[in-house]
Design a protein around this motif. Structure first.
Motif, PDB file in Angstrom:
ATOM      1  N   CYS A 203      51.288  56.565  27.128  1.00 37.98           N
ATOM      2  CA  CYS A 203      51.120  58.009  27.307  1.00 37.98           C
ATOM      3  C   CYS A 203      50.780  58.321  28.762  1.00 37.98           C
ATOM      4  O   CYS A 203      49.983  57.629  29.394  1.00 37.98           O
ATOM      5  CB  CYS A 203      50.030  58.532  26.371  1.00 37.98           C
ATOM      6  SG  CYS A 203      49.684  60.267  26.631  1.00 37.98           S
ATOM      7  N   GLU A 204      51.369  59.390  29.256  1.00 39.64           N
ATOM      8  CA  GLU A 204      51.148  59.748  30.665  1.00 39.64           C
ATOM      9  C   GLU A 204      49.883  60.586  30.864  1.00 39.64           C
ATOM     10  O   GLU A 204      49.328  60.647  31.955  1.00 39.64           O
ATOM     11  CB  GLU A 204      52.372  60.521  31.198  1.00 39.64           C
ATOM     12  CG  GLU A 204      53.587  59.614  31.359  1.00 39.64           C
ATOM     13  CD  GLU A 204      54.906  60.364  31.251  1.00 39.64           C
ATOM     14  OE1 GLU A 204      54.922  61.570  31.538  1.00 39.64           O
ATOM     15  OE2 GLU A 204      55.918  59.728  30.874  1.00 39.64           O
ATOM     16  N   ASN A 205      49.457  61.260  29.816  1.00 42.02           N
ATOM     17  CA  ASN A 205      48.231  62.071  29.917  1.00 42.02           C
ATOM     18  C   ASN A 205      47.253  61.660  28.810  1.00 42.02           C
ATOM     19  O   ASN A 205      46.937  62.454  27.937  1.00 42.02           O
ATOM     20  CB  ASN A 205      48.550  63.559  29.742  1.00 42.02           C
ATOM     21  CG  ASN A 205      49.539  64.043  30.753  1.00 42.02           C
ATOM     22  OD1 ASN A 205      49.357  63.810  31.944  1.00 42.02           O
ATOM     23  ND2 ASN A 205      50.599  64.665  30.284  1.00 42.02           N
TER      24      ASN A 205
ATOM     25  N   CYS B 142      48.681  62.049  24.039  1.00 45.45           N
ATOM     26  CA  CYS B 142      48.664  63.504  24.174  1.00 45.45           C
ATOM     27  C   CYS B 142      49.666  64.183  23.250  1.00 45.45           C
ATOM     28  O   CYS B 142      49.539  65.351  22.926  1.00 45.45           O
ATOM     29  CB  CYS B 142      48.948  63.896  25.617  1.00 45.45           C
ATOM     30  SG  CYS B 142      50.686  63.637  26.086  1.00 45.45           S
ATOM     31  N   ASP B 143      50.676  63.404  22.804  1.00 45.47           N
ATOM     32  CA  ASP B 143      51.704  63.938  21.900  1.00 45.47           C
ATOM     33  C   ASP B 143      52.574  65.001  22.564  1.00 45.47           C
ATOM     34  O   ASP B 143      53.261  65.755  21.888  1.00 45.47           O
ATOM     35  CB  ASP B 143      51.065  64.528  20.628  1.00 45.47           C
ATOM     36  CG  ASP B 143      51.207  63.552  19.466  1.00 45.47           C
ATOM     37  OD1 ASP B 143      52.113  62.698  19.517  1.00 45.47           O
ATOM     38  OD2 ASP B 143      50.392  63.623  18.519  1.00 45.47           O
ATOM     39  N   ALA B 144      52.525  65.105  23.899  1.00 47.25           N
ATOM     40  CA  ALA B 144      53.285  66.160  24.575  1.00 47.25           C
ATOM     41  C   ALA B 144      54.115  65.624  25.732  1.00 47.25           C
ATOM     42  O   ALA B 144      55.163  66.179  26.045  1.00 47.25           O
ATOM     43  CB  ALA B 144      52.334  67.243  25.072  1.00 47.25           C
ATOM     44  N   CYS B 145      53.664  64.537  26.335  1.00 47.56           N
ATOM     45  CA  CYS B 145      54.389  64.029  27.492  1.00 47.56           C
ATOM     46  C   CYS B 145      55.749  63.448  27.071  1.00 47.56           C
ATOM     47  O   CYS B 145      56.014  63.277  25.883  1.00 47.56           O
ATOM     48  CB  CYS B 145      53.558  62.981  28.225  1.00 47.56           C
ATOM     49  SG  CYS B 145      53.364  61.458  27.300  1.00 47.56           S
TER      50      CYS B 145
ATOM     51  N   CYS C  53      55.403  60.241  24.961  1.00 47.45           N
ATOM     52  CA  CYS C  53      54.943  60.504  23.597  1.00 47.45           C
ATOM     53  C   CYS C  53      56.072  61.096  22.766  1.00 47.45           C
ATOM     54  O   CYS C  53      56.258  60.729  21.606  1.00 47.45           O
ATOM     55  CB  CYS C  53      53.756  61.461  23.592  1.00 47.45           C
ATOM     56  SG  CYS C  53      52.209  60.663  24.022  1.00 47.45           S
TER      57      CYS C  53
END
Ligand SMILES: [Zn+2]
Length: 599
Positions: A65-67, A75-78, A81
């Motif tokens: 994950c990047e964030n 983060c489930d958004a990058c 993810c």
């Protein structure tokens, strides 16, 4: 149902926090990520369906994950993810060793390992059922595992840890996944049901959870199966029909009939069970489990061993009041014996019927006499009643107290508890005669049970009432003196004559001789506190002692034997003292020769 996704997939956890029932493991993994102490290779072991692959995927997603969140969750958004969530990430490779176990499969994998990740930090290789790899494949893999590139992580998963070579084991960090607790599974099922708009009985979900044997995936697919069968509401009845489980109602009934020693009803209900398509062994093991549950619920310490929903627990508690621990142990022995010999029996139905006869027999000898003499006096021709007498007071010339043991250890809770239903607190001694007829049909819940339960409650109430009466009457104390020897004799007499009533109880208390203490307190040793809590048998013992020793001030005090406490002589002085005890001449010799002890 155009777009049906199985619940096990739809509700597959996407973060560590969502993983069900493996908090120890997820916390350790998160800590390792936080402290940058992540190993290069992991071995996830444990039964099937408990979350090994799921955790492996979450781990892969999290470390890429990047964030990364502060809570060490993805983060489930990058971009990374998202590609994980769409199963499109190039950084995770899964190999199912059950079907790809050749050297070539491993070589392909090893080749991939050489290529560093294009995006993201780590390439994660998940090898499922790793124990299925062939010997040659194992060897081909070992080299890579020994010196992997820094960007590669291996997660090996297996249900059979013992089949993993020590060379592999020693290179991996081990994580032992446990079976998921029934409570955790049923909670998760309730969550899924709510999200799916399915109304589900707690009882039903509990039964699914129990049947899944700690595997969440199995529980979820059973759940799906039942939803597709019964629609938007799941009841306990749906579940047992679907899973071919024998309704616990039957077991409650059967045990009640055993307590009543009602053989005819036992045979009838068993016949019904057979007609419903259940086999005898299924029944006898289920019955044994039921008896075991009745036992564990009697002690707060073992209560946690009973896996059932709160309402069923209450039923167990209610029914367990009818049984003493020694009785339950005896009954379980019978069930176990017939369970073990079931396979070799030629007439399987008769085999179980004989078991039921034996159970009814102990029901007759133990329960009837330990729990019912007050409510239902049974004529005993030759024997003196051991129990609180149910004869009218006048017939006894000597006053008699029915004090229950004073000691906290021997006190049964039932005596202290205020009774919920005041109408039952008046004990009506039932005339000996035909028992109330009970409807054998299991569909009619519990009417019979309630009627019968009065017998034990009534017994206890009668006991309590009598005690109160006695206290009111202010009975003069009878304090005939007796010595240890007399006590020993009486104790032995009791254990001998009580054999027939409760072999286990008499055996348990015959093991140690009692000790007479001041104030007519009789201290007796038990190996197990449950023996002292067996209030009806203990009361019988106390009454017997009071009668035989003609002393109504006697109280019993149970001491739990500490088996480990046997004294062993360690030091020289202790050894000398031990010797001197055996050979008193030693001391004389020592004095004669003017020897000094140097220790
Ligand atoms: Zn992310």
């Amino acid at each position: 149902m155009d777009n049906f996704i199985v619940s096990a997939r739809k509700y597959r956890p996407a973060t560590f926090q969502q993983v069900v029932g493996q908090t120890a493991i997820t916390a350790t993994l998160q800590n390792a990520i936080r402290n940058n102490h992540l190993a290069q290779a992991f071995l996830f072991t444990g039964p099937r369906g408990v979350g090994k692959t799921t955790c492996a995927r979450i781990l892969a997603k999290t470390i890429n994950c990047e964030n990364l969140k502060e809570t060490i969750e993805p983060c489930d958004a990058c971009e990374s993810c998202e590609s994980f969530n769409n199963s499109a990430s190039f950084n995770v490779h899964e190999l199912d060793a059950a079907s790809n176990n050749s050297v070539d499969d491993i070589r392909t994998l090893v080749d991939q390992v050489r290529i560093p990740p294009q995006v993201g930090k780590f390439k994660v290789y998940i090898i499922d059922e790793v124990h299925m790899l062939s010997q040659a494949a194992f060897n081909a893999f070992l080299k890579t595992l020994e010196e992997p590139p820094a960007y590669a992580k291996f997660i090996l998963a297996t249900t059979e840890k013992h089949k993993i070579l020590p060379t592999i084991l020693s290179r991996c960090q081990l994580y032992d996944f446990k079976r998921i607790q029934v409570e955790d599974i049923s909670k998760h099922l309730a969550y899924v049901a709510e999200n799916e708009g399915v109304a589900a009985e707690e009882e039903a979900l509990h039964t699914i959870a129990q049947k899944s044997d700690g595997a969440l995936r199995d529980a979820l697919s059973t759940f799906d199966q039942i939803v597709s069968y019964s629609g938007d509401s799941i009841t306990y009845k749906n579940v047992i029909e679907n899973l071919n489980i024998l309704d616990y109602e039957y077991y409650f009934q059967v045990t009640d009939f055993i307590a009543d020693a009602d053989l005819s009803q036992l045979l009838l209900i068993f016949s019904e069970i057979i007609e419903n398509g259940f086999d005898g062994q299924h029944f006898i093991t289920g019955l044994n489990e039921h008896l075991r549950n009745l036992m564990v619920i009697q002690d707060p310490a073992t209560l946690q061993l009973l896996l059932a929903s709160p309402s069923v627990k209450e039923r167990y508690r209610e029914q367990s009041a009818r049984f003493s621990i020694p009785f339950l142990i005896q009954a379980m022995e019978v069930c176990n014996k017939y369970d073990l010999s079931y396979k070799t029996s030629n007439n399987k139905r008769l085999h179980i019927e004989i078991a039921l006869m034996q159970l009814a027999k102990i029901g007759n000898s133990d329960i009837q006499q330990t729990t019912q003499p007050i409510a239902k006096p049974k004529p005993r021709e030759d024997k003196k009643p051991f129990y609180v007498s149910s004869e009218p007071k006048e017939s006894k010339p000597e006053p008699k107290t029915t004090d229950t043991p004073k000691d906290a250890e021997t006190k049964n809770e039932s005596f202290n508890k205020p009774l919920a239903e005041p109408k039952e607190s008046i004990a009506k001694p039932k005339p000996p005669g035909p028992k109330p007829q009970i409807d054998p049909s299991p569909k009619e819940e519990g009417n019979g049970r309630k009627i019968k339960n009065i017998s034990i409650k009534a017994s206890l109430n009668a006991l309590k009432k009598k005690q109160e009466e006695v206290e009111d009457d202010d009975v003069p104390a009878i304090t005939t003196a007796f010595d240890q020897e007399k006590l020993n004799d009486t104790w032995v007499q009791f254990t001998n004559s009580y054999q027939k009533d409760s072999p286990s109880f008499s055996h348990a208390i015959a093991k140690h001789m009692p000790v007479l203490k001041e104030g007519f307190v009789i201290e007796y040793q038990v190996d197990n506190i449950l023996i002292a809590k067996d209030i009806l048998n203990v009361t019988a013992l106390l009454e017997y002692l009071k009668d035989e020793l003609n002393n109504n001030q006697i109280t019993l005090k149970a001491v739990v034997a500490d088996n480990k406490k046997e004294k062993i002589a360690y030091t020289d002085r202790e050894k000398f003292e031990e010797m001197a005890k055996k050979y008193p001449g030693i001391i004389a010799l020592k004095d004669q020769m003017n020897l000094e002890l140097e220790f």
